[in-house]
Design a protein around this motif. Structure first.
Motif, PDB file in Angstrom:
ATOM      1  N   PRO A  18       0.830  -1.218   0.000  1.00 13.66           N
ATOM      2  CA  PRO A  18       0.000   0.000   0.000  1.00 13.66           C
ATOM      3  C   PRO A  18       0.859   1.261   0.000  1.00 13.66           C
ATOM      4  O   PRO A  18       1.855   1.347   0.730  1.00 13.66           O
ATOM      5  N   VAL A  19       0.466   2.210  -0.818  1.00  7.34           N
ATOM      6  CA  VAL A  19       1.241   3.449  -0.934  1.00  7.34           C
ATOM      7  C   VAL A  19       1.292   4.202   0.389  1.00  7.34           C
ATOM      8  O   VAL A  19       2.312   4.808   0.741  1.00  7.34           O
ATOM      9  N   HIS A  20       0.220   4.118   1.166  1.00  3.15           N
ATOM     10  CA  HIS A  20       0.121   4.938   2.378  1.00  3.15           C
ATOM     11  C   HIS A  20       1.166   4.579   3.432  1.00  3.15           C
ATOM     12  O   HIS A  20       1.574   5.438   4.207  1.00  3.15           O
ATOM     13  N   ILE A  21       1.602   3.302   3.479  1.00  2.00           N
ATOM     14  CA  ILE A  21       2.597   2.945   4.495  1.00  2.00           C
ATOM     15  C   ILE A  21       3.985   3.441   4.119  1.00  2.00           C
ATOM     16  O   ILE A  21       4.901   3.395   4.935  1.00  2.00           O
ATOM     17  N   THR A  22       4.156   3.908   2.908  1.00  2.00           N
ATOM     18  CA  THR A  22       5.465   4.436   2.489  1.00  2.00           C
ATOM     19  C   THR A  22       5.556   5.953   2.662  1.00  2.00           C
ATOM     20  O   THR A  22       6.613   6.530   2.431  1.00  2.00           O
ATOM     21  N   LEU A  23       4.463   6.590   3.061  1.00  2.00           N
ATOM     22  CA  LEU A  23       4.446   8.057   3.089  1.00  2.00           C
ATOM     23  C   LEU A  23       5.459   8.634   4.089  1.00  2.00           C
ATOM     24  O   LEU A  23       6.200   9.568   3.761  1.00  2.00           O
ATOM     25  N   VAL A  24       5.488   8.065   5.312  1.00  2.00           N
ATOM     26  CA  VAL A  24       6.372   8.615   6.345  1.00  2.00           C
ATOM     27  C   VAL A  24       7.850   8.475   5.959  1.00  2.00           C
ATOM     28  O   VAL A  24       8.596   9.467   5.988  1.00  2.00           O
ATOM     29  N   PRO A  25       8.322   7.260   5.610  1.00  2.79           N
ATOM     30  CA  PRO A  25       9.741   7.170   5.225  1.00  2.79           C
ATOM     31  C   PRO A  25      10.093   8.010   4.002  1.00  2.79           C
ATOM     32  O   PRO A  25      11.178   8.604   3.946  1.00  2.79           O
ATOM     33  N   ILE A  26       9.178   8.086   3.031  1.00  2.00           N
ATOM     34  CA  ILE A  26       9.458   8.914   1.846  1.00  2.00           C
ATOM     35  C   ILE A  26       9.497  10.389   2.225  1.00  2.00           C
ATOM     36  O   ILE A  26      10.345  11.146   1.739  1.00  2.00           O
ATOM     37  N   TYR A  27       8.617  10.799   3.110  1.00  2.00           N
ATOM     38  CA  TYR A  27       8.608  12.200   3.559  1.00  2.00           C
ATOM     39  C   TYR A  27       9.920  12.544   4.265  1.00  2.00           C
ATOM     40  O   TYR A  27      10.545  13.584   3.975  1.00  2.00           O
ATOM     41  N   LEU A  28      10.374  11.649   5.168  1.00  2.00           N
ATOM     42  CA  LEU A  28      11.624  11.907   5.897  1.00  2.00           C
ATOM     43  C   LEU A  28      12.818  11.918   4.943  1.00  2.00           C
ATOM     44  O   LEU A  28      13.723  12.752   5.062  1.00  2.00           O
ATOM     45  N   MET A  29      12.818  10.974   4.000  1.00  4.05           N
ATOM     46  CA  MET A  29      13.925  10.897   3.038  1.00  4.05           C
ATOM     47  C   MET A  29      13.960  12.149   2.151  1.00  4.05           C
ATOM     48  O   MET A  29      15.027  12.697   1.851  1.00  4.05           O
ATOM     49  N   THR A  30      12.787  12.606   1.745  1.00  3.83           N
ATOM     50  CA  THR A  30      12.717  13.791   0.888  1.00  3.83           C
ATOM     51  C   THR A  30      13.245  15.030   1.599  1.00  3.83           C
ATOM     52  O   THR A  30      13.975  15.844   1.018  1.00  3.83           O
ATOM     53  N   ARG A  31      12.902  15.183   2.886  1.00  6.79           N
ATOM     54  CA  ARG A  31      13.406  16.327   3.650  1.00  6.79           C
ATOM     55  C   ARG A  31      14.917  16.241   3.834  1.00  6.79           C
ATOM     56  O   ARG A  31      15.628  17.252   3.767  1.00  6.79           O
ATOM     57  N   LYS A  32      15.410  14.997   4.076  1.00  8.68           N
ATOM     58  CA  LYS A  32      16.843  14.815   4.288  1.00  8.68           C
ATOM     59  C   LYS A  32      17.639  15.145   3.027  1.00  8.68           C
ATOM     60  O   LYS A  32      18.758  15.665   3.094  1.00  8.68           O
ATOM     61  N   LEU A  33      17.058  14.844   1.873  1.00 10.51           N
ATOM     62  CA  LEU A  33      17.740  15.119   0.599  1.00 10.51           C
ATOM     63  C   LEU A  33      17.576  16.568   0.156  1.00 10.51           C
ATOM     64  O   LEU A  33      18.145  16.976  -0.861  1.00 10.51           O
ATOM     65  N   GLY A  34      16.768  17.339   0.885  1.00 19.68           N
ATOM     66  CA  GLY A  34      16.563  18.743   0.520  1.00 19.68           C
ATOM     67  C   GLY A  34      15.642  18.928  -0.665  1.00 19.68           C
ATOM     68  O   GLY A  34      15.672  19.981  -1.311  1.00 19.68           O
ATOM     69  N   LEU A  35      14.818  17.923  -0.953  1.00 23.70           N
ATOM     70  CA  LEU A  35      13.920  18.009  -2.107  1.00 23.70           C
ATOM     71  C   LEU A  35      12.493  18.367  -1.721  1.00 23.70           C
ATOM     72  O   LEU A  35      11.634  18.530  -2.599  1.00 23.70           O
ATOM     73  N   TYR A  36      12.229  18.481  -0.410  1.00 24.99           N
ATOM     74  CA  TYR A  36      10.854  18.757   0.010  1.00 24.99           C
ATOM     75  C   TYR A  36      10.367  20.082  -0.567  1.00 24.99           C
ATOM     76  O   TYR A  36      11.104  21.056  -0.628  1.00 24.99           O
ATOM     77  N   ASP A  37       9.100  20.067  -0.974  1.00 25.93           N
ATOM     78  CA  ASP A  37       8.439  21.240  -1.544  1.00 25.93           C
ATOM     79  C   ASP A  37       9.081  21.690  -2.856  1.00 25.93           C
ATOM     80  O   ASP A  37       9.224  22.887  -3.120  1.00 25.93           O
ATOM     81  N   THR A  38       9.510  20.710  -3.650  1.00 27.18           N
ATOM     82  CA  THR A  38       9.946  20.975  -5.024  1.00 27.18           C
ATOM     83  C   THR A  38       9.289  19.935  -5.930  1.00 27.18           C
ATOM     84  O   THR A  38       8.936  18.848  -5.467  1.00 27.18           O
ATOM     85  N   PRO A  39       9.123  20.226  -7.218  1.00 27.15           N
ATOM     86  CA  PRO A  39       8.559  19.210  -8.126  1.00 27.15           C
ATOM     87  C   PRO A  39       9.418  17.953  -8.195  1.00 27.15           C
ATOM     88  O   PRO A  39       8.896  16.853  -8.458  1.00 27.15           O
ATOM     89  N   PHE A  40      10.736  18.079  -7.930  1.00 23.38           N
ATOM     90  CA  PHE A  40      11.615  16.906  -7.982  1.00 23.38           C
ATOM     91  C   PHE A  40      11.277  15.898  -6.880  1.00 23.38           C
ATOM     92  O   PHE A  40      11.601  14.711  -7.005  1.00 23.38           O
ATOM     93  N   ALA A  41      10.633  16.355  -5.804  1.00 29.12           N
ATOM     94  CA  ALA A  41      10.284  15.435  -4.715  1.00 29.12           C
ATOM     95  C   ALA A  41       9.295  14.374  -5.157  1.00 29.12           C
ATOM     96  O   ALA A  41       9.233  13.294  -4.558  1.00 29.12           O
ATOM     97  N   LEU A  42       8.518  14.653  -6.196  1.00 26.47           N
ATOM     98  CA  LEU A  42       7.487  13.709  -6.626  1.00 26.47           C
ATOM     99  C   LEU A  42       8.011  12.664  -7.603  1.00 26.47           C
ATOM    100  O   LEU A  42       7.403  11.603  -7.767  1.00 26.47           O
TER     101      LEU A  42
END
Length: 262
Positions: A103-127
């Motif tokens: 299920p996609v929903h169980i991946t939301l938290v780790p993907i969110y944390l990883m995206t912030r760590k990579l500095g991609l949060y709130d950019t189109p590249f995050a998707l």
């Protein structure tokens, strides 16, 4: 039967378009099925000048890059899994296919944390990363089954002419996999174009959001303006309708080929 199907699929969209051309006062005073007394395009003008093209540009960019990456990675992985013999081939294929049931929903938290760590949060590249990762299992499954149907004699003839595995893939398998690639592109393109949850979690600024979030953002702005909201719905669905109208024959052929080979 064809006429009835046409009416069932067309009338709801026609109703949305006609209602979006009414004024707000006309919507409240008249019946919902009344035709507009005059065509009021001010709702469309408000939406188009309210940042709609930013949402559209982000959607086009994210979906285009993601589809290109999915097609390249899925076709290369499928070629290795379908035509090369190596240890744990079937086990690896089973693990990849098992990714379809996560299920996609169980991946939301780790993907969110990883995206912030990579500095991609709130950019189109995050998707792009989540879109590619979640699309690969079903894409590899479709392409692997498709490449297994390509005659082995073609591969053997190419190798007799001196081609290695990489040349066989680029010169033989990739050109013959056109219908399979079309199926993968269409299937994932529609899913990515309408995707909401990753876009909502991984972006916050309207300038970085995609079209499904436009409906969400404009809903807050035009909470009581029904014609304006329906103008947003019309504009967000229009690109897919135009794409289908111009590529209808190719889309149907791709889906039929995928259904027969898959």
């Amino acid at each position: 039967m064809a006429i009835m199907w046409l009416l069932v699929t067309t009338l709801p969209f026609v109703f949305v378009v006609l209602t979006s051309l009414k004024s707000q006062q006309e919507t409240f005073e008249g019946a919902v099925w009344d035709l507009p007394k005059s065509l009021d395009f001010s709702n469309y003008w408000s939406v188009l000048t309210g940042g709609f093209f930013s949402y559209l540009g982000n959607s086009v960019f994210v979906v285009s890059v993601s589809i290109c990456l999915v097609l390249i990675l899925a076709s290369m992985a499928a070629y290795a899994l379908a035509r090369m013999r190596f240890r744990f081939n079937k086990t690896l294929f089973s693990l990849i296919v098992a990714g379809m049931i996560v299920p996609v929903h169980i991946t939301l938290v780790p993907i969110y944390l990883m995206t912030r760590k990579l500095g991609l949060y709130d950019t189109p590249f995050a998707l792009i990363g989540p879109y590619v990762a979640t699309s690969l299992p079903v894409s590899i499954f479709i392409m692997t089954e498709f490449m297994r149907q390509i005659p082995k004699e073609l591969e053997e003839a190419a190798m007799l002419d001196g081609c290695g595995p990489i040349a066989v893939f680029w010169k033989i398998f990739l050109p013959l996999s056109g219908p399979g690639l079309s199926t993968v592109a269409i299937y994932n393109g529609i899913a990515m174009w309408n995707e909401f949850i990753f876009a909502y979690v991984l972006t916050s600024d309207p300038s970085n959001r995609t079209l499904p979030l436009a409906v969400w953002d404009f809903q807050g702005q035009y909470a009581s303006n029904i014609p304006a909201m329906l103008a947003v719905v019309t504009l967000t669905s229009l690109p897919l309708i135009v794409a289908y109208a111009f590529g209808q024959e190719r889309i149907v052929k791709g889906m039929m080929a995928g259904a027969l080979k898959g």
